[in-house]
Design an enzyme around this catalytic site. Structure first.
Site, short mmCIF file in Angstrom:
data_model
loop_
_atom_site.label_atom_id
_atom_site.label_comp_id
_atom_site.label_asym_id
_atom_site.label_seq_id
_atom_site.Cartn_x
_atom_site.Cartn_y
_atom_site.Cartn_z
N ASN A 148 37.99 -51.82 62.20
CA ASN A 148 37.82 -50.41 62.54
C ASN A 148 38.14 -49.62 61.28
O ASN A 148 39.29 -49.54 60.86
CB ASN A 148 38.73 -49.99 63.70
CG ASN A 148 38.58 -48.51 64.06
OD1 ASN A 148 38.36 -47.68 63.18
ND2 ASN A 148 38.69 -48.19 65.33
N GLU A 204 34.02 -47.44 64.58
CA GLU A 204 34.31 -46.05 64.19
C GLU A 204 33.71 -45.71 62.82
O GLU A 204 34.41 -45.24 61.93
CB GLU A 204 35.82 -45.77 64.21
CG GLU A 204 36.36 -45.56 65.61
CD GLU A 204 37.55 -44.61 65.63
OE1 GLU A 204 37.32 -43.39 65.78
OE2 GLU A 204 38.70 -45.07 65.53
N ASP A 254 37.44 -53.54 68.27
CA ASP A 254 38.63 -52.76 68.57
C ASP A 254 38.68 -52.59 70.08
O ASP A 254 37.85 -51.87 70.65
CB ASP A 254 38.55 -51.41 67.85
CG ASP A 254 39.70 -50.49 68.22
OD1 ASP A 254 40.59 -50.90 68.98
OD2 ASP A 254 39.70 -49.34 67.74
N ASN A 281 41.45 -51.56 71.89
CA ASN A 281 42.39 -50.51 72.33
C ASN A 281 43.22 -50.95 73.54
O ASN A 281 43.58 -50.12 74.39
CB ASN A 281 41.64 -49.21 72.63
CG ASN A 281 41.39 -48.39 71.38
OD1 ASN A 281 42.26 -48.26 70.53
ND2 ASN A 281 40.19 -47.84 71.24
N ASP A 288 43.05 -55.27 67.83
CA ASP A 288 41.74 -55.72 67.33
C ASP A 288 41.68 -57.23 67.52
O ASP A 288 42.51 -57.97 66.96
CB ASP A 288 41.60 -55.33 65.87
CG ASP A 288 41.70 -53.83 65.68
OD1 ASP A 288 40.65 -53.15 65.76
OD2 ASP A 288 42.83 -53.33 65.50
N ASP A 320 43.59 -46.78 59.67
CA ASP A 320 44.82 -47.13 60.40
C ASP A 320 44.74 -48.54 60.99
O ASP A 320 45.74 -49.04 61.52
CB ASP A 320 45.20 -46.07 61.44
CG ASP A 320 44.02 -45.60 62.30
OD1 ASP A 320 42.87 -46.00 62.04
OD2 ASP A 320 44.28 -44.83 63.24
N HIS A 321 43.57 -49.19 60.89
CA HIS A 321 43.42 -50.58 61.33
C HIS A 321 43.27 -51.52 60.13
O HIS A 321 42.70 -51.13 59.10
CB HIS A 321 42.17 -50.75 62.19
CG HIS A 321 42.19 -50.02 63.49
ND1 HIS A 321 42.35 -50.65 64.70
CD2 HIS A 321 42.07 -48.70 63.77
CE1 HIS A 321 42.31 -49.76 65.67
NE2 HIS A 321 42.15 -48.56 65.14
#
Length: 276
Positions: free
Chosen positions: A7, A34, A154, A156, A225, A254-255
């Site tokens: 991501n 994303e 991802d 979540n 993930d 951030d991933h």
DNA sequence: ATGGCGAAAAAATTTCGA
């Protein structure tokens, strides 16, 4: 075959980091989530210059997924839909650009960006559960059932406490609540297995660190993930690692990427992973 | 308990993500 998922939180902002990742790890396939860009603005040139083929399915500002591959991709599906819901053919999964799929070396890869859900009292949480239910019905109703399957991206969601740095605080909230865990478990069924857990039983391995609160500096993350494999692929998996280094980049996503090395098509294999 | 931070859209702030 080396597969990766990442991501990137905007492909245009992270392009140079994606290039660096491709040069450094040379995956056969990189699944992005994303991307946050319309297809006509996707920055494909520098990737293709490296010998990679790019397929993308994006929209302005939000969501967006892509496949980057140095192998031939067949039967590319930009979005999936056609799941049967109450005996009706649905297009719900095409509402937002969250799925892209292709055949690579006989493996059906499905790259997903599962909705976040925001909070348990949010409409978006209802949407997340509905989205997962539709994905379950898609797998039930499609021919993918007979193909070796790799579902990655991802999610979540964490399925276990040990995938959260502070389960006491977060265990029943968004990304960890029982309903969404069950919804994901229903997608996986008995067929798909989290390949990371084939190699690593311990807690302390994260793929996402919040930008806020100094989460990265304190190593307070979540493992959201995932790479899920069907049996033929699991049996030939050599390694699965989180490429944590990328989270330490300047202006990072951030991933972090997650990688799996699979002996595929299966060869006589007395080696350990060729990768790590 | 709340809000951190970062990106996009678009023009100083707002919305969204996780």
């Amino acid at each position: 075959m080396l597969f990766a998922t990442w991501n990137v939180n905007s492909i245009r902002t992270r392009l140079s980091q994606v290039e660096e990742f491709l040069d450094e790890t040379q995956p056969d396939l990189l699944c992005l989530q994303e991307t946050k860009v319309e297809d006509k603005l996707f920055p494909r040139e520098s990737i293709e210059k490296r010998g990679y083929q790019v397929s993308f399915y994006g929209q302005k500002a939000y969501n967006g997924v892509a496949l980057i591959s140095n192998q031939k991709l067949d039967d590319i599906r930009l979005g999936i839909s056609g799941e049967l819901v109450n005996n009706q053919v649905s297009t719900f999964l095409d509402e937002q650009k969250r799925i892209i799929s292709a055949l690579i070396n006989g493996i059906r890869v499905v790259n997903v960006y599962v909705p976040n859900g925001s909070s348990l009292d949010s409409e978006k949480y209802i949407y997340k559960l509905k989205w997962l239910d539709h994905l379950k019905k898609y797998f039930e109703s499609q021919e993918e059932r007979s193909e070796p399957l790799c579902l990655m991206g991802d999610f979540n969601i964490v399925l276990e406490e040990k995938d959260i740095h502070n389960p006491k605080r977060f265990n029943n909230g968004i990304m960890a609540s029982l309903s969404e865990r069950e919804a994901l478990q229903n997608v996986l069924g008995t067929r798909l297995e989290d390949v990371f857990r084939l190699f690593e039983a311990d807690t302390g391995h994260w793929s996402w660190w919040d930008y806020r609160s100094g989460a990265w500096q304190k190593d307070q993350g979540w493992r959201i993930d995932h790479i899920y494999l069907s049996e033929e692929l699991i049996n030939n998996a050599r390694s699965c690692v989180i490429h944590k280094k990328a989270r330490g980049n300047i202006q990072p996503s951030d991933h972090a990427p997650v990688l799996v090395d699979i002996n595929w098509p299966p060869q006589e294999d007395n080696e350990n992973s060729l990768f790590y």
